[in-house]
Motif scaffolding. Structure first.
Motif, mmCIF file in Angstrom:
data_model
loop_
_atom_site.group_PDB
_atom_site.id
_atom_site.type_symbol
_atom_site.label_atom_id
_atom_site.label_comp_id
_atom_site.label_asym_id
_atom_site.label_seq_id
_atom_site.Cartn_x
_atom_site.Cartn_y
_atom_site.Cartn_z
ATOM 1 N N SER A 77 -4.795 6.923 -8.855
ATOM 2 C CA SER A 77 -5.116 6.140 -10.057
ATOM 3 C C SER A 77 -6.475 6.452 -10.666
ATOM 4 N N ASN A 112 0.806 -1.228 0.000
ATOM 5 C CA ASN A 112 0.000 0.000 0.000
ATOM 6 C C ASN A 112 0.836 1.274 0.000
ATOM 7 N N GLY A 126 -9.753 3.046 -10.283
ATOM 8 C CA GLY A 126 -8.699 3.193 -9.291
ATOM 9 C C GLY A 126 -9.046 4.093 -8.129
ATOM 10 N N SER A 127 -8.281 3.892 -7.037
ATOM 11 C CA SER A 127 -8.339 4.812 -5.906
ATOM 12 C C SER A 127 -7.048 5.639 -5.900
ATOM 13 N N LYS A 128 -6.914 6.480 -4.910
ATOM 14 C CA LYS A 128 -5.745 7.353 -4.745
ATOM 15 C C LYS A 128 -5.443 8.069 -6.074
ATOM 16 N N GLY A 184 -3.334 3.501 -6.770
ATOM 17 C CA GLY A 184 -4.277 2.556 -6.149
ATOM 18 C C GLY A 184 -5.199 1.947 -7.184
ATOM 19 N N ARG A 224 -15.765 4.995 -11.800
ATOM 20 C CA ARG A 224 -15.591 3.616 -12.254
ATOM 21 C C ARG A 224 -16.125 3.453 -13.662
ATOM 22 N N GLU A 283 -5.299 -0.973 -0.633
ATOM 23 C CA GLU A 283 -5.774 0.366 -0.995
ATOM 24 C C GLU A 283 -5.795 0.445 -2.513
ATOM 25 N N ALA A 284 -6.778 -0.194 -3.117
ATOM 26 C CA ALA A 284 -6.849 -0.249 -4.580
ATOM 27 C C ALA A 284 -8.299 -0.462 -4.998
ATOM 28 N N GLY A 285 -8.658 0.058 -6.164
ATOM 29 C CA GLY A 285 -10.038 -0.031 -6.618
ATOM 30 C C GLY A 285 -10.425 -1.395 -7.159
ATOM 31 N N VAL A 344 -10.684 8.452 -10.548
ATOM 32 C CA VAL A 344 -11.937 8.916 -9.953
ATOM 33 C C VAL A 344 -13.063 8.277 -10.745
#
Ligand code: NAD
Length: 484
Positions: free
Chosen positions: A453, A403, A449-451, A408, A457, A429-431, A455
């Motif tokens: 990576s 992480n 993605g999160s973080k 992410g 889906r 911590e990843a989508g 916004v």
């Protein structure tokens, strides 16, 4: 030139050429030969695309979901009928082996059109009961004109993943392909028209970043969906914020793939291969940091190198070939520079590492062992066939290290321990997470993605929310009381 399109752009149901646009040369990555020459859009072309999309959207948005869905599903059928031709275009544009493009590009795009075509008629609002018989209801409304901006690794698939939910919800889309791979989205535009879509509902405008930026800045555009790198994502997100526009950002990654010592070695090696070398490593969700538990490190690396020795590198049009060139000379140079950095920072090269002596942009699948977290190759997205293998001892340690990245997008775990698999997936911590598999992205499940990576889906029912605005209508059935 065999792959020269009728003209560079597709606007209002027909091909259109721009006078004096910047040249976009399309190169076959397997040979370096020019296979088509296009022109970037000039401001008048962008204006035509915006006008026709805005006009078409009014008609399209007023049609029923059932009617729109029928057009999307017909388009899917057309793509499937032409899968061979489209796959050949994709292979020449990207350099990906034909055995990949036949199953992962136009056909995956057709799946998206089928899926969102099927959902189009089911878009409904809700009834909300309020006090004293009053009530509210909601109407999912199209946003209007949406802009899609693509990367070069999956040109027609990316175009479909954006267009299908956008059009299902009643929006129009202007799609700007990557200037490296501009060809196949034009074929998608043709297919929409043949399937009965109103002219202008899906326009293709070619160009470099400045054309994308001009589209994003235009006040007539309601939403931007970008697939690209984090630096581009930052610029596009900021520009969209100026106009308070909706965004979907599908950006880069440096995803971890954890192999515990109870995992099936062959399966985990398969996962690492699929997660690093498909499309010559040019996949956003690749698990490029492969954490292998110390006890099985030797066995894992042995099997990995043995299996990599049987890779078939060569002419991407040969159906036996399963590893093609990188997309461009530029990308080849970027990846080679990372390999040099890996060596300079003390990683141990255990497979590949060199460019092939033949025309085209060929690099061997490359594996570094003894990679440490702070090395450049373990921190930055390379977007090429370079796998970093890192050792670990405990679950707690590896989760913290996995992480410890600003990205992410995805993460994977290989283990036979059922409870550990879910515990680890929960902590990633990843989508997009995988247990005992890697890099599948069926249209039915959310992907993103999160973080840094991303916004929002793509894929799945969730994507519909990203292409609609929910209007609320309050209704009173009572006499109104005002204070004076
Ligand atoms: P890129 O960021 O260089 O370009 C992406 C697109 O953005 C191109 O069409 C480009 O012309 C356009 N663009 C550039 N500047 C712009 C601006 N200022 N305004 C508007 N548009 C602009 O990315 P790339 O090199 O084409 O693709 C590789 C990257 O894409 C990698 O980082 C990869 O991880 C990412 N990617 C992500 C996903 C995902 O689903 N998350 C999928 C594929 C690729």
């Amino acid at each position: 030139m065999k792959f020269q399109p009728t003209a560079s752009h597709f606007i209002n149901g027909e091909y259109l050429e721009s006078a004096n646009g910047k040249a976009i040369d399309v190169v076959y990555p397997a040979t370096g030969e020019k296979i088509a020459s296009l022109q970037a859009a000039t401001p008048d072309v962008i204006e035509k695309a915006l006008r026709s999309a805005a006009a078409a959207q009014k008609k399209w948005g007023a049609m029923t979901g059932t009617e729109r869905g029928r057009v999307l599903r017909r388009t899917a059928d057309i793509l499937r009928e032409r899968n061979r031709e489209l796959s050949e275009i994709e292979t020449h544009d990207t350099g990906k082996p034909i055995q990949e493009t036949l199953v992962a590009d136009a056909s995956a795009g057709a799946d998206a059109l089928d899926y969102f075509g099927g959902l189009a008629a089911s878009l409904t609002g809700e009834y909300i009961a309020l006090a004293n018989g009053d009530f509210a209801y909601t109407i999912p409304e199209p946003l209007g004109v949406c802009v899609g901006i693509g990367a070069w690794n999956y040109p027609i698939q990316i175009a479909c993943l954006k267009a299908a939910p956008a059009l299902a919800c009643g929006n129009a889309m202007i799609f700007k392909p990557s200037d490296t791979t501009p060809l196949s989205p034009l074929k998608l535009a043709e297919a929409f028209v043949e399937a009965g879509a109103p002219k202008g509902i899906f326009n293709v405008v070619q160009g470099f970043g400045d054309v994308g930026a001009a589209l994003v800045a235009d006040p007539r555009v309601a939403k931007v969906s970008l697939t690209g790198s984090v630096p581009t994502g930052r610029k596009v997100y900021a520009a969209a914020a100026e106009g308070m526009k909706h965004v979907t950002m599908e950006l880069g990654g440096k995803s971890p793939l954890i192999v515990f010592d109870d995992a099936d070695i062959e399966n985990s090696v398969s996962g690492a291969i699929l997660g690093n070398f498909f499309s010559s490593g040019q996949v956003c969700s690749n698990g490029t940091r492969v954490f292998v538990q110390k006890r099985i490190k030797g066995a894992f690396l042995d099997r990995l190198c043995t299996r990599l020795a049987s890779v078939k590198i060569g002419d991407p049009m040969d159906p036996e070939v399963n590893f093609g060139p990188l997309v461009s000379q530029r990308q080849l140079e970027i990846v080679k520079a990372y390999i040099a950095k890996g060596l300079a920072e003390g990683a141990r090269l255990v497979h590949g590492g060199t460019q092939l002596e033949r025309p085209g942009f060929y690099l061997q699948p490359t594996v570094f062992a003894d990679v440490r977290d702070e090395m450049t190759i373990a921190r930055e997205e390379i977007f090429g066939p370079v796998m970093s293998v890192l050792d670990f001892e405990t679950e707690e340690e590896v989760i913290a290290r996995a992480n410890s990245t600003e990205f992410g997008l995805a993460a994977g775990v290989f283990t036979h321990d059922l409870t550990r698999a879910h515990r680890v997936a929960r902590q990633f911590e990843a989508g997009t997470c995988y247990i005992n598999t890697y890099n599948v992205a069926p249209v039915e499940a959310p992907f993103g993605g999160s973080k840094l990576s991303g916004v929002g889906r793509e894929n799945s029912k969730l994507a519909l929310q990203h292409y609609t605005d929910m209007k609320t209508v309050y209704v009173s059935v009572n006499e109104l009381q005002a204070p004076y």
